[in-house]
Scaffold this active site. Structure first.
Site, PDB file in Angstrom:
ATOM      1  N   ARG B  56       0.814  -1.217   0.000  1.00 18.43           N
ATOM      2  CA  ARG B  56       0.000   0.000   0.000  1.00 18.43           C
ATOM      3  C   ARG B  56       0.839   1.256   0.000  1.00 18.43           C
ATOM      4  NH1 ARG B  56      -5.213  -0.529   2.134  1.00 18.43           N
ATOM      5  NH2 ARG B  56      -5.724  -2.739   2.342  1.00 18.43           N
ATOM      6  N   THR B  57       1.789   1.312   0.936  1.00 18.83           N
ATOM      7  CA  THR B  57       2.621   2.515   1.048  1.00 18.83           C
ATOM      8  C   THR B  57       3.433   2.711  -0.221  1.00 18.83           C
ATOM      9  OG1 THR B  57       2.754   2.131   3.416  1.00 18.83           O
ATOM     10  CG2 THR B  57       4.337   3.662   2.508  1.00 18.83           C
ATOM     11  N   LYS B  85      23.093  -9.609   1.098  1.00 19.66           N
ATOM     12  CA  LYS B  85      24.532  -9.721   0.880  1.00 19.66           C
ATOM     13  C   LYS B  85      25.325  -9.083   2.012  1.00 19.66           C
ATOM     14  CE  LYS B  85      23.843  -9.573  -4.090  1.00 19.66           C
ATOM     15  NZ  LYS B  85      23.576  -8.511  -5.064  1.00 19.66           N
ATOM     16  N   ARG B 106      11.536   2.456   3.051  1.00 15.50           N
ATOM     17  CA  ARG B 106      10.924   1.795   4.193  1.00 15.50           C
ATOM     18  C   ARG B 106      11.905   0.719   4.637  1.00 15.50           C
ATOM     19  NH1 ARG B 106       5.409   1.234   5.729  1.00 15.50           N
ATOM     20  NH2 ARG B 106       5.034  -0.555   7.089  1.00 15.50           N
ATOM     21  N   HIS B 134       6.269   6.850  10.894  1.00 12.83           N
ATOM     22  CA  HIS B 134       5.675   6.744   9.566  1.00 12.83           C
ATOM     23  C   HIS B 134       5.010   8.093   9.313  1.00 12.83           C
ATOM     24  CE1 HIS B 134       4.091   5.143   6.001  1.00 12.83           C
ATOM     25  NE2 HIS B 134       3.091   4.418   6.454  1.00 12.83           N
TER      26      HIS B 134
END
Ligand SMILES: [Zn+2]
Lengths: 158, 307
Positions: B56-57, B85, B106, B134
């Site tokens: 969604r974000t 890695k 994010r 957020h």
């Protein structure tokens, strides 16, 4: 308490009584904080250290006192002291003389000395120095914004 | 209106003036034609780095980026690229910043966005760092309130559900504390009450704590509902005791003002009855849609005109 110790305290002129020639005197420590501070400063015990615990103090009733031969405190060590022993003093001794007297103050910011209590904080997951701002007896992590009280902060130093 | 921020990391970095500036620009975005909008960030490139998936974000950000005429590069699940890695975040950012004009990210680790902003020369927008921040969610919540009620000052809002672990409600409460004469009703079971350290910071709003939703319904302008998650409870019995206490149905809000609106950060599970969806009270889909103009406004404020 021995008479010798009482004399240290009554005597105004610290210089003459100083048992070290070059190093640091941490004075007016809150009683019984001395052992924690020695542990916290991670002193190697290669240098001579003298500690007096719970001795009489004119100003504070009781105090601790630490002499460290051959050591000057760096900035981080002074910050650590500020978190645990605000209001104490640290003096630099050179050639048996006190060359500077400094008050130990609560730092407003610290770098690399407090361990963040949040396991998901980036400082606990990557090689990165912690940064904290200190206000109202709370520390706030610059990265994850977790707040820690003084008790937990001091615990994280050890 | 003066705009001072170089990055969007935490709602705590915003002054009231900064918030108003975002809301003003978001409103402008809504009225711009597609054509005009698409010129704002023409020829720019924005990285969308999702070290943890959040569809969604990500869709909301990437739509906003493309609406402004910029191109998007990046990844949707960082778990399979650099992170695996063993690359440090600062190395990832130092590499990507050479390709782009701005970075949306994010990350599951808390403080990751702040760290990225220290390393990066291009602006960073935090799309969520673990349970920490957020900020674009909070800004779109505030925008939705302002759009619906014309003003945020004086709003009476009930925050309902998991107030202990819900970062959305923590940030919203702290943001409302920057406005005037707001009143917040905290409605939660004892186990999920708003943490004391947040309550102590709310010095500029009136607060009421209660476990009873129905008695405060007639008093509020907004009910902000959140999900109560099963994993927050020590056992099933405890969870079952409270899980239905804050389910909102047409019956729950029968005594509400006709202007009362229901908000929710979505996705919902069962805490909002679907029977509410068609009613005038349902604001949550419009709220989700407001993520676009708010993110467009932030991108414009950070990137427009920059070389
Ligand atoms: Zn932290």
């Amino acid at each position: 308490m021995s008479n010798a110790m009482k004399e240290y305290d009554k005597e105004k002129d610290v210089v003459r009584l100083n048992p070290i020639s070059n190093g640091t005197v941490i004075d007016h420590l809150p009683p019984a904080t001395g052992p924690t501070i020695i542990r916290m400063l991670k002193l190697s015990c290669k240098e001579p250290i003298m500690m007096a615990v719970n001795i009489d103090s004119k100003k504070k009733g009781k105090k601790d006192l630490i002499f460290i031969e051959g050591k000057e405190l760096n900035e981080k060590e002074v910050q650590k002291l500020g978190l645990i022993a605000q209001g104490s003093t640290w003096n630099i001794v050179k050639g048996k003389r006190v060359v500077s007297k400094n008050k130990i103050e609560m730092p407003k910011e610290t770098t690399g000395i407090i361990v963040c209590s949040n396991p998901k904080c980036i400082t606990n997951n990557e090689t990165l120095e912690t940064k904290f701002t200190i206000a109202n007896n709370m520390g706030k992590c610059h990265y994850c914004e977790r707040e820690m009280n003084m008790k937990d902060i001091i615990k994280s130093l050890e | 209106m003066k705009w001072n921020l170089k990055d969007i990391i935490s709602i705590n970095d915003f002054s009231r003036e900064d918030i108003e500036c975002v809301l003003f620009n978001a409103k402008k975005m809504k009225s711009l034609s597609r054509e005009k909008k698409s010129k704002i960030l023409k020829n720019k490139v924005v990285a969308s780095l999702f070290f943890e998936p959040s569809t969604r974000t990500r869709l909301s950000f990437e739509t906003a980026i493309q609406n402004l005429g910029a191109r998007v590069v990046g990844f949707a699940d960082g778990g399979v690229s650099s992170q695996k890695k063993g690359e440090t975040l600062s190395d990832s950012i130092s590499t990507v910043e050479n390709y782009v004009d701005g970075i949306v990210m994010r990350h599951p680790i808390e403080g990751a966005a702040r760290r990225a902003s220290e390393v990066s020369l291009v602006p960073i927008i935090n799309g969520g760092d673990g349970a920490n921040q957020h900020p674009t969610q909070t800004l779109l919540d505030l925008f939705t309130i302002k759009e619906e009620f014309n003003s945020i000052d004086g709003i009476k809002i009930a925050l309902v559900g998991d107030l202990k672990y819900g970062r959305t409600v923590h940030s919203l409460a702290l943001a409302l504390n920057k406005f005037k004469k707001c009143k917040i009703f905290f409605v939660a079971p004892e186990q999920l009450k708003m943490p004391q350290e947040i309550m102590e910071k709310l010095t500029n709003v009136k607060v009421v704590e209660t476990e009873n939703l129905e008695e405060i319904v007639p008093k509020v302008d907004i009910i902000y509902s959140t999900r109560i998650q099963k994993e927050r409870f020590p056992d099933e019995i405890e969870y079952n005791k409270v899980k239905d206490a804050y389910v909102i149905t047409p019956n729950t809000i029968k005594d509400a003002k006709s202007s009362m609106r229901i908000m929710h950060p979505l996705p919902r599970v069962n805490e909002l009855s679907q029977e509410l969806d068609g009613t005038k009270h349902a604001l949550y889909f419009k709220q989700a849609g407001n993520g676009i103009p708010v993110r467009e406004a932030l991108l414009k404020l950070l990137l427009e005109g920059k070389k």
